[in-house]
Scaffold this active site. Structure first.
Site, PDB file in Angstrom:
ATOM      1  N   ASP A   1       2.194  -0.594  -4.186  1.00  0.00           N
ATOM      2  CA  ASP A   1       3.252  -1.223  -3.352  1.00  0.00           C
ATOM      3  C   ASP A   1       3.299  -2.839  -3.260  1.00  0.00           C
ATOM      4  O   ASP A   1       4.028  -3.475  -3.334  1.00  0.00           O
ATOM      5  CB  ASP A   1       3.046  -0.706  -1.921  1.00  0.00           C
ATOM      6  CG  ASP A   1       3.774   0.584  -1.580  1.00  0.00           C
ATOM      7  OD1 ASP A   1       4.914   0.924  -2.263  1.00  0.00           O
ATOM      8  OD2 ASP A   1       3.171   1.588  -1.086  1.00  0.00           O
TER       9      ASP A   1
ATOM     10  N   GLU B   1      -1.157  -3.865   1.404  1.00  0.00           N
ATOM     11  CA  GLU B   1       0.021  -3.578   0.272  1.00  0.00           C
ATOM     12  C   GLU B   1       1.291  -4.222   0.485  1.00  0.00           C
ATOM     13  O   GLU B   1       2.376  -3.857  -0.207  1.00  0.00           O
ATOM     14  CB  GLU B   1       0.162  -1.848   0.088  1.00  0.00           C
ATOM     15  CG  GLU B   1       0.371  -1.268   1.584  1.00  0.00           C
ATOM     16  CD  GLU B   1       0.471   0.353   1.182  1.00  0.00           C
ATOM     17  OE1 GLU B   1       0.420   0.728   0.349  1.00  0.00           O
ATOM     18  OE2 GLU B   1       0.339   1.004   2.368  1.00  0.00           O
TER      19      GLU B   1
ATOM     20  N   HIS C   1       4.851  22.922 -13.075  1.00  0.00           N
ATOM     21  CA  HIS C   1       3.580  23.707 -12.726  1.00  0.00           C
ATOM     22  C   HIS C   1       2.649  24.084 -13.738  1.00  0.00           C
ATOM     23  O   HIS C   1       1.719  24.211 -13.931  1.00  0.00           O
ATOM     24  CB  HIS C   1       3.806  25.133 -11.929  1.00  0.00           C
ATOM     25  CG  HIS C   1       4.098  24.702 -10.474  1.00  0.00           C
ATOM     26  ND1 HIS C   1       5.151  25.486  -9.802  1.00  0.00           N
ATOM     27  CD2 HIS C   1       3.641  24.012  -9.658  1.00  0.00           C
ATOM     28  CE1 HIS C   1       4.955  25.027  -8.624  1.00  0.00           C
ATOM     29  NE2 HIS C   1       4.051  24.021  -8.587  1.00  0.00           N
TER      30      HIS C   1
ATOM     31  N   CYS D   1      -7.291   0.550  -4.437  1.00  0.00           N
ATOM     32  CA  CYS D   1      -6.668   2.151  -4.572  1.00  0.00           C
ATOM     33  C   CYS D   1      -5.582   2.361  -5.340  1.00  0.00           C
ATOM     34  O   CYS D   1      -5.006   3.522  -5.369  1.00  0.00           O
ATOM     35  CB  CYS D   1      -6.810   2.838  -3.133  1.00  0.00           C
ATOM     36  SG  CYS D   1      -5.763   2.178  -2.089  1.00  0.00           S
TER      37      CYS D   1
HETATM   38  C1  PEP Z   1      -0.514   1.785  -3.124  1.00  0.00           C
HETATM   39  O1  PEP Z   1       0.762   1.566  -2.756  1.00  0.00           O
HETATM   40  O2  PEP Z   1      -1.117   1.206  -4.108  1.00  0.00           O
HETATM   41  C2  PEP Z   1      -1.082   2.881  -2.672  1.00  0.00           C
HETATM   42  C3  PEP Z   1      -2.359   3.598  -3.122  1.00  0.00           C
HETATM   43  O3  PEP Z   1      -0.344   3.874  -1.916  1.00  0.00           O
HETATM   44  P1  PEP Z   1       0.724   4.839  -2.252  1.00  0.00           P
HETATM   45  O4  PEP Z   1       0.815   4.912  -3.937  1.00  0.00           O
HETATM   46  O5  PEP Z   1       0.303   6.106  -1.580  1.00  0.00           O
HETATM   47  O6  PEP Z   1       1.893   4.363  -1.663  1.00  0.00           O
HETATM   48 MG    MG Z   2       1.262   2.442  -0.719  1.00  0.00          MG
END
Ligand code: PEP
Ligand code: MG
Length: 591
Positions: free
Chosen positions: A468, A444, A199, A515
Site C-alpha cells: 500500500d 502503509e 484450485h 511485511c
Molecule cells: C501492505 O500493504 O504492504 C500489506 C502487507 O498489506 P496488504 O497487502 O494486506 O494490504
Molecule cells: Mg496494506
C-alpha cells in the site's frame, strides 16, 4: 508415434519443481445441453424432482471423492466448498425458478444459473474471487452430467496412465485432480487457464507437484505421449525437447534439488549477517492451515496475519468466539514465537462478497475510502468483537496486535482507546488476558510514514506495508494492470519514506519490520538490511533463500549498496543497479 518439433510454451509457474514426463491429455469437454421446452405446468414438478435427484447424487459423489483424498488438507477443503455451493439454497432455488417460469429443462436451467453466478464472480477485482468462477463451473458441470446420465467423474481405473504422466488439460477440477493423483503416477500438471490462486495450483502446491497454469493453448499444442519438461517455478513447458535441452534441464533440476537441500539445512539457524547483525525472518499468513509450512521453512514468527481472509468468503461477520478460537489455534501452534495479528483490513480490495457488491456503487474510490482501521472505528461492534477475541487469545502465546492503514496519531489513539475499553470489560468480567501485549501499526500510508516520529512515541512497533505504501506514494492503483508498469518498489520516494520510518522507529527505541511483497524479494534483501530494518516478513517459501543470502553478507555491504543505489536517478536505474550488484555478488543463488 511421430512427435512435433520442440517448442516452448510459457504460462504461470504455480507450483515449483522441475519434472520430465509424458503428456496425458485430459479432455473434459463440456457436455452438450439442448434447450427443451416443457409441455406445461404439469411437467414442471417432474423436472424439479429430476434436478433435486441430480443435486443429491452430485453431493454423494463429492463425499465419496473426499473420502478418497487422504491429505485431509486443502484438497478436502475445496471439495467441501463445492458441496456447500451445491447445497446453497440460492443455487437450487434459482434453477427451480427458471424451470417453473421459463418452462425449460433442468439442464438448461442449471447452465443458466451457472452463467449468471460466473458473471458475478467475473466482476470482482480480487484475483482469488475471480478464480472461484471456475469452481461454480465445475459444480454446475457435475450436476448437468448427472442429469444427462453421463459419467460425472473420471474413472481412474479405466484410464491407462503410464508412470511419469504429466496431465495436460484445458482446466482441471479439484475432483479430477484428486482422482488422478490417486493413481500415483502423476508428476505434473499443465492447464490452459487458471492463475496462482486456482484450485489446481493450490492443490499442486500442497502436494508438491510441479504445475504450470494459464498456458493458453497447451491442450491444443500438446499431444498424448509428447515428452514434456515442466518447470513449475519458471512457468515453462518444453514440448518434445531436443537431446541437448533434456540434458540442460536435467542438470538444472539436479542443481535445484541440491540448492533446496542446502536451504533446508538452514532451517533452524538464526539469520545473522557475518558482521553480527541479527535480522528476524517472519512469515505472512492468511489461513491457519499454513502454520506447518511456515515452521517448515524456518520462520521465527508471524510478521503479518491477515485476519480478514478468514472471513471473506462468508456472508456474515465473525463472532468474538470465532476470533478467539482462530487466533488461539495459531498462537498455540507457534509456541513462543511472536505472532503479529493485524486487525481487520476490510475495504478496498478486501471485502466480503455481499458487501463488495453494495459498496462498489457507493464508493467509487474504495482504496481511499472507508477501509481497514477507518472501517473498524465506524463499525465498533465488529471491531470490539475482534479486540476481545484477540485479548482472550493473548494468554495462549506470544501475541502482538497491529492496526492497519493508520494515517495519523488521532486514529492510533482512538484504536488504542477501544482496546483499553475491551481490556476494562474483560477485567470486569473476570476473563484473563496478557497484561502487556505489544501494540503496533502498519506504516502503509505516506501520512503515517512522514508522521512516523510522532507515531513511534505511542506504539510498540512498526511494520512497513509496502504494497500500500507504494500504491499511495506513487498514486498507482495496485489492482490496475494499466499502471502496473509504474509500480516500482525502488522508486526514490519509497526508499526515502522507508528510511525515514526506520530512523524514526530507532530514535524512539522501537523495532521496525517490513511485511509488503518487497520484503520477500531476494534481490532487495541486502538493501533492506542496509536500511536498518530489524525484521522482514514474507511468503514462507521465500525465507530460506533470503536467509542464505543474509547469512553470507554483511550489513555494511547493505548500507553501501543503498548509498550507491540512491545516487541513481530513475526507479529503473536504481532497480537495474541493485539487481546487477546482487547478481554479481550472489550469482547462481539468484537465478
Ligand atoms: C501492505 O500493504 O504492504 C500489506 C502487507 O498489506 P496488504 O497487502 O494486506 O494490504
Ligand atoms: Mg496494506
Amino acid at each position: 508415434m511421430a512427435h512435433a518439433a520442440a517448442q516452448r510454451l510459457m504460462g504461470i509457474g504455480a507450483a515449483p519443481g522441475m519434472v520430465e514426463g509424458r503428456a496425458f491429455m485430459l479432455d473434459r469437454a463440456r457436455a452438450v445441453v439442448v434447450r427443451r421446452r416443457l409441455e406445461g405446468p404439469a411437467e414442471v414438478g417432474a423436472e424439479v424432482e429430476r434436478l433435486r435427484a441430480a443435486l443429491q447424487l452430485s453431493d454423494r459423489q463429492l463425499v465419496e471423492i473426499k473420502g478418497k483424498v487422504h491429505d485431509g488438507g486443502e484438497h478436502a477443503l475445496i471439495l467441501e466448498a463445492h458441496r456447500l455451493m451445491l447445497q446453497d439454497p440460492l443455487f437450487a432455488e434459482a434453477a427451480e425458478g427458471i424451470i417453473a417460469q421459463e418452462y425449460v429443462n433442468a439442464e438448461w436451467a442449471v447452465r443458466k444459473v451457472v452463467r449468471k453466478l460466473r458473471a458475478e464472480f467475473e466482476k470482482m477485482d480480487d484475483a482469488y474471487f475471480r478464480e472461484r468462477r471456475a469452481d461454480i463451473g465445475f459444480v454446475g458441470e457435475r450436476v448437468v452430467r448427472n442429469l444427462l446420465g453421463h459419467a460425472a467423474d473420471l474413472d481412474p481405473e479405466r484410464e491407462e496412465m503410464p508412470p511419469q504422466s504429466i496431465v495436460v488439460a484445458h482446466d482441471l477440477s479439484p475432483a479430477d485432480a484428486a482422482l488422478l493423483l490417486r493413481k500415483g503416477v502423476v508428476v505434473g500438471f499443465v492447464t490452459d487457464v487458471g492463475g496462482h490462486t486456482s484450485h489446481v495450483s493450490i492443490v499442486a502446491r500442497a502436494r508438491a507437484i510441479p504445475c504450470v497454469v494459464g498456458v493458453g493453448r497447451a491442450s491444443e499444442a500438446i499431444e498424448r505421449g509428447d515428452l514434456l519438461l515442466v518447470d513449475g517455478r519458471a512457468g515453462s513447458v518444453t514440448v518434445n525437447p531436443t537431446g541437448v535441452q533434456v540434458e540442460q534441464f536435467r542438470r538444472a533440476a539436479q542443481r535445484q534439488v541440491e540448492a533446496e537441500r542446502a536451504l533446508h539445512v538452514l532451517r533452524d539457524l538464526p539469520t545473522v549477517t557475518t558482521d553480527q547483525v541479527k535480522v528476524s525472518l517472519l512469515a505472512n499468513m492468511e489461513f491457519a492451515e499454513q502454520v506447518p509450512a511456515i515452521l517448515e521453512h524456518g520462520a521465527e514468527g508471524i510478521g503479518l496475519y491477515r485476519t480478514e481472509f478468514l472471513y471473506l468468503e462468508r456472508e456474515d461477520l465473525p463472532t468474538e468466539e470465532e476470533h478467539y478460537q482462530a487466533y488461539r489455534a495459531v498462537l498455540e501452534a507457534m509456541g513462543e514465537r511472536p505472532v503479529t495479528i493485524r486487525t481487520l483490513d476490510m475495504g478496498a480490495d478486501k471485502l466480503p462478497r455481499q458487501v463488495a457488491a453494495r459498496r462498489r456503487e457507493r464508493e467509487p474510490n474504495p482504496a481511499m475510502g472507508l477501509r481497514a482501521i477507518r472501517y473498524c472505528l465506524k463499525q465498533r461492534e465488529l471491531f470490539m468483537a475482534q479486540l476481545r477475541g484477540l485479548l482472550r487469545a493473548s494468554v495462549h502465546g506470544n501475541l502482538k496486535i497491529m492496526f492497519p492503514m493508520i494515517s495519523g496519531l488521532s486514529e492510533l489513539r482512538e484504536a488504542k482507546g477501544m482496546l483499553l475499553r475491551a481490556q476494562e470489560e474483560l477485567t470486569r468480567e473476570g476473563i484473563p488476558f496478557a497484561a502487556r501485549t505489544p501494540i503496533g501499526i502498519m506504516v502503509e500510508t505516506p501520512a503515517a510514514a512522514w508522521a512516523a516520529d510522532k507515531l513511534a512515541q505511542e506504539c510498540d512497533f512498526f511494520s512497513v506495508g509496502t504494497n500500500d505504501l507504494i500504491q499511495y506514494s506513487l498514486a498507482i492503483d495496485r489492482q490496475n494492470r494499466e499502471v502496473a508498469y509504474l509500480y516500482r518498489p525502488l522508486h526514490i520516494a519509497v526508499l526515502r519514506s522507508v528510511r525515514f520510518v526506520v530512523e524514526a522507529a530507532h530514535s524512539a527505541g522501537i523495532g521496525v519490520s517490513m511485511c509488503g511483497e518487497m520484503a520477500g524479494e531476494p534481490s532487495f534483501a541486502l538493501l533492506l538490511i542496509g536500511m536498518g530494518l530489524d525484521a522482514l516478513s514474507m511468503e514462507p517459501g521465500q525465507i530460506p533463500l533470503v536467509k542464505r543470502l543474509l547469512r553470507s553478507a554483511t550489513a555494511e555491504e547493505g548500507r553501501q549498496l543503498l548509498e550507491r543505489a540512491v545516487r541513481h536517478n530513475t526507479a529503473e536505474e536504481i532497480d537495474r543497479f541493485v539487481r546487477a550488484q546482487m547478481e554479481a555478488r550472489f550469482g547462481e543463488l539468484l537465478e
